[in-house]
Design a protein around this motif. Structure first.
Motif, PDB file in Angstrom:
ATOM      1  N   LYS A  61       0.828  -1.204   0.000  1.00  0.00           N
ATOM      2  CA  LYS A  61       0.000   0.000   0.000  1.00  0.00           C
ATOM      3  C   LYS A  61       0.860   1.251   0.000  1.00  0.00           C
ATOM      4  O   LYS A  61       2.010   1.251   0.432  1.00  0.00           O
ATOM      5  CB  LYS A  61      -0.917   0.013   1.231  1.00  0.00           C
ATOM      6  CG  LYS A  61      -0.132   0.092   2.542  1.00  0.00           C
ATOM      7  CD  LYS A  61      -1.051   0.094   3.743  1.00  0.00           C
ATOM      8  CE  LYS A  61      -0.207   0.193   5.025  1.00  0.00           C
ATOM      9  NZ  LYS A  61      -1.037   0.240   6.238  1.00  0.00           N
ATOM     10  N   ASP A  62       0.286   2.315  -0.507  1.00  0.00           N
ATOM     11  CA  ASP A  62       0.844   3.658  -0.412  1.00  0.00           C
ATOM     12  C   ASP A  62      -0.215   4.496   0.272  1.00  0.00           C
ATOM     13  O   ASP A  62      -1.172   4.929  -0.366  1.00  0.00           O
ATOM     14  CB  ASP A  62       1.179   4.194  -1.810  1.00  0.00           C
ATOM     15  CG  ASP A  62       1.818   5.576  -1.762  1.00  0.00           C
ATOM     16  OD1 ASP A  62       1.567   6.332  -0.801  1.00  0.00           O
ATOM     17  OD2 ASP A  62       2.549   5.909  -2.710  1.00  0.00           O
ATOM     18  N   ASN A  63      -0.068   4.668   1.569  1.00  0.00           N
ATOM     19  CA  ASN A  63      -1.099   5.373   2.329  1.00  0.00           C
ATOM     20  C   ASN A  63      -1.294   6.808   1.852  1.00  0.00           C
ATOM     21  O   ASN A  63      -2.425   7.302   1.779  1.00  0.00           O
ATOM     22  CB  ASN A  63      -0.742   5.383   3.816  1.00  0.00           C
ATOM     23  CG  ASN A  63      -0.991   4.040   4.471  1.00  0.00           C
ATOM     24  OD1 ASN A  63      -1.839   3.278   4.025  1.00  0.00           O
ATOM     25  ND2 ASN A  63      -0.250   3.754   5.518  1.00  0.00           N
ATOM     26  N   ALA A  64      -0.192   7.463   1.520  1.00  0.00           N
ATOM     27  CA  ALA A  64      -0.278   8.873   1.134  1.00  0.00           C
ATOM     28  C   ALA A  64      -1.106   9.050  -0.130  1.00  0.00           C
ATOM     29  O   ALA A  64      -1.791  10.068  -0.298  1.00  0.00           O
ATOM     30  CB  ALA A  64       1.120   9.444   0.938  1.00  0.00           C
ATOM     31  N   ARG A  65      -1.049   8.054  -1.017  1.00  0.00           N
ATOM     32  CA  ARG A  65      -1.761   8.165  -2.286  1.00  0.00           C
ATOM     33  C   ARG A  65      -3.030   7.308  -2.315  1.00  0.00           C
ATOM     34  O   ARG A  65      -3.733   7.284  -3.313  1.00  0.00           O
ATOM     35  CB  ARG A  65      -0.840   7.747  -3.434  1.00  0.00           C
ATOM     36  CG  ARG A  65       0.410   8.611  -3.537  1.00  0.00           C
ATOM     37  CD  ARG A  65       1.345   8.080  -4.600  1.00  0.00           C
ATOM     38  NE  ARG A  65       0.760   8.124  -5.934  1.00  0.00           N
ATOM     39  CZ  ARG A  65       1.259   7.519  -6.998  1.00  0.00           C
ATOM     40  NH1 ARG A  65       2.350   6.807  -6.888  1.00  0.00           N
ATOM     41  NH2 ARG A  65       0.661   7.625  -8.173  1.00  0.00           N
ATOM     42  N   SER A  66      -3.324   6.624  -1.221  1.00  0.00           N
ATOM     43  CA  SER A  66      -4.507   5.764  -1.133  1.00  0.00           C
ATOM     44  C   SER A  66      -4.534   4.744  -2.274  1.00  0.00           C
ATOM     45  O   SER A  66      -5.560   4.569  -2.950  1.00  0.00           O
ATOM     46  CB  SER A  66      -5.800   6.597  -1.137  1.00  0.00           C
ATOM     47  OG  SER A  66      -5.845   7.442  -0.009  1.00  0.00           O
ATOM     48  N   ILE A  67      -3.403   4.104  -2.491  1.00  0.00           N
ATOM     49  CA  ILE A  67      -3.278   3.098  -3.546  1.00  0.00           C
ATOM     50  C   ILE A  67      -2.807   1.793  -2.930  1.00  0.00           C
ATOM     51  O   ILE A  67      -1.902   1.782  -2.088  1.00  0.00           O
ATOM     52  CB  ILE A  67      -2.298   3.545  -4.642  1.00  0.00           C
ATOM     53  CG1 ILE A  67      -2.818   4.802  -5.344  1.00  0.00           C
ATOM     54  CG2 ILE A  67      -2.090   2.429  -5.666  1.00  0.00           C
ATOM     55  CD1 ILE A  67      -1.844   5.359  -6.371  1.00  0.00           C
ATOM     56  N   VAL A  68      -3.411   0.721  -3.366  1.00  0.00           N
ATOM     57  CA  VAL A  68      -2.947  -0.631  -3.005  1.00  0.00           C
ATOM     58  C   VAL A  68      -2.432  -1.284  -4.279  1.00  0.00           C
ATOM     59  O   VAL A  68      -3.112  -1.268  -5.307  1.00  0.00           O
ATOM     60  CB  VAL A  68      -4.068  -1.459  -2.370  1.00  0.00           C
ATOM     61  CG1 VAL A  68      -3.635  -2.904  -2.171  1.00  0.00           C
ATOM     62  CG2 VAL A  68      -4.482  -0.846  -1.032  1.00  0.00           C
ATOM     63  N   TYR A  69      -1.230  -1.830  -4.197  1.00  0.00           N
ATOM     64  CA  TYR A  69      -0.586  -2.433  -5.358  1.00  0.00           C
ATOM     65  C   TYR A  69      -0.622  -3.952  -5.259  1.00  0.00           C
ATOM     66  O   TYR A  69      -0.632  -4.528  -4.172  1.00  0.00           O
ATOM     67  CB  TYR A  69       0.869  -1.995  -5.448  1.00  0.00           C
ATOM     68  CG  TYR A  69       1.063  -0.512  -5.603  1.00  0.00           C
ATOM     69  CD1 TYR A  69       1.457   0.273  -4.518  1.00  0.00           C
ATOM     70  CD2 TYR A  69       0.876   0.113  -6.834  1.00  0.00           C
ATOM     71  CE1 TYR A  69       1.641   1.632  -4.655  1.00  0.00           C
ATOM     72  CE2 TYR A  69       1.053   1.473  -6.976  1.00  0.00           C
ATOM     73  CZ  TYR A  69       1.438   2.229  -5.888  1.00  0.00           C
ATOM     74  OH  TYR A  69       1.618   3.585  -6.033  1.00  0.00           O
ATOM     75  N   LEU A  70      -0.606  -4.580  -6.413  1.00  0.00           N
ATOM     76  CA  LEU A  70      -0.412  -6.021  -6.492  1.00  0.00           C
ATOM     77  C   LEU A  70       0.734  -6.269  -7.456  1.00  0.00           C
ATOM     78  O   LEU A  70       0.583  -6.090  -8.669  1.00  0.00           O
ATOM     79  CB  LEU A  70      -1.681  -6.738  -6.974  1.00  0.00           C
ATOM     80  CG  LEU A  70      -1.571  -8.256  -6.999  1.00  0.00           C
ATOM     81  CD1 LEU A  70      -1.479  -8.810  -5.567  1.00  0.00           C
ATOM     82  CD2 LEU A  70      -2.764  -8.880  -7.722  1.00  0.00           C
ATOM     83  N   GLN A  71       1.879  -6.601  -6.900  1.00  0.00           N
ATOM     84  CA  GLN A  71       3.039  -6.947  -7.720  1.00  0.00           C
ATOM     85  C   GLN A  71       2.950  -8.420  -8.071  1.00  0.00           C
ATOM     86  O   GLN A  71       2.871  -9.264  -7.182  1.00  0.00           O
ATOM     87  CB  GLN A  71       4.328  -6.658  -6.950  1.00  0.00           C
ATOM     88  CG  GLN A  71       5.591  -7.049  -7.696  1.00  0.00           C
ATOM     89  CD  GLN A  71       5.848  -6.199  -8.914  1.00  0.00           C
ATOM     90  OE1 GLN A  71       5.652  -4.975  -8.867  1.00  0.00           O
ATOM     91  NE2 GLN A  71       6.269  -6.807 -10.013  1.00  0.00           N
ATOM     92  N   MET A  72       2.969  -8.716  -9.350  1.00  0.00           N
ATOM     93  CA  MET A  72       2.834 -10.090  -9.821  1.00  0.00           C
ATOM     94  C   MET A  72       4.093 -10.477 -10.585  1.00  0.00           C
ATOM     95  O   MET A  72       4.427  -9.838 -11.590  1.00  0.00           O
ATOM     96  CB  MET A  72       1.610 -10.225 -10.716  1.00  0.00           C
ATOM     97  CG  MET A  72       0.325  -9.738 -10.069  1.00  0.00           C
ATOM     98  SD  MET A  72      -1.144 -10.059 -11.067  1.00  0.00           S
ATOM     99  CE  MET A  72      -0.804  -9.047 -12.506  1.00  0.00           C
ATOM    100  N   ASN A  73       4.777 -11.473 -10.096  1.00  0.00           N
ATOM    101  CA  ASN A  73       6.017 -11.935 -10.720  1.00  0.00           C
ATOM    102  C   ASN A  73       5.856 -13.368 -11.201  1.00  0.00           C
ATOM    103  O   ASN A  73       4.956 -14.091 -10.787  1.00  0.00           O
ATOM    104  CB  ASN A  73       7.167 -11.871  -9.716  1.00  0.00           C
ATOM    105  CG  ASN A  73       7.440 -10.465  -9.237  1.00  0.00           C
ATOM    106  OD1 ASN A  73       7.275  -9.488  -9.972  1.00  0.00           O
ATOM    107  ND2 ASN A  73       7.875 -10.332  -7.988  1.00  0.00           N
TER     108      ASN A  73
END
Length: 121
Positions: A71-83
């Motif tokens: 997550k990036d709390n400051a930007r209110s974004i949750v990421y999903l890194q897929m490898n």
């Protein structure tokens, strides 16, 4: 609550993608963000979840070690890194919000639009 998923695309087997879920109008009652996917002819399934108030994460066995949620709390974004993606990962990926992490998509009320991930050579 509005959720905006992005970051899908075409990637070769073994490649990586990072999906983003931008949340707006978010309330303290919906701190869990789940990622789901749905392949053609298949049911929607959970691939990860993050409880943003305590950083507890969930991964089903078939993505453990390959997918990472953050997550990036400051930007209110949750990421999903897929490898290490495989053709079996091809699906439309969605993010959803709830008060807690659940693997059952029926528990979620708030959904973003999907983003298509295609893994192909």
């Amino acid at each position: 609550v509005q959720l905006q998923a992005s970051g899908g695309g075409l990637v070769q087997p073994g490649g990586s993608l990072r999906l983003s879920c931008a949340a707006s109008g978010f309330t303290l009652n919906r701190p869990a963000i789940g990622w789901f996917r749905q392949a053609p002819g298949k049911e929607r399934e959970a691939v990860s979840c993050l409880s943003t108030n305590n950083d507890i994460t969930y991964y089903p066995d078939f993505v453990k070690g390959r997918f990472t949620i953050s997550k990036d709390n400051a930007r209110s974004i949750v990421y999903l890194q897929m490898n290490n993606l495989t053709p079996e990962d091809t699906a439309v990926y969605f993010c959803a919000a709830h008060s807690s992490c659940y693997s059952d998509p029926a528990m979620y009320t708030y959904w973003g639009q999907g983003t298509l991930v295609t893994v192909s050579s």
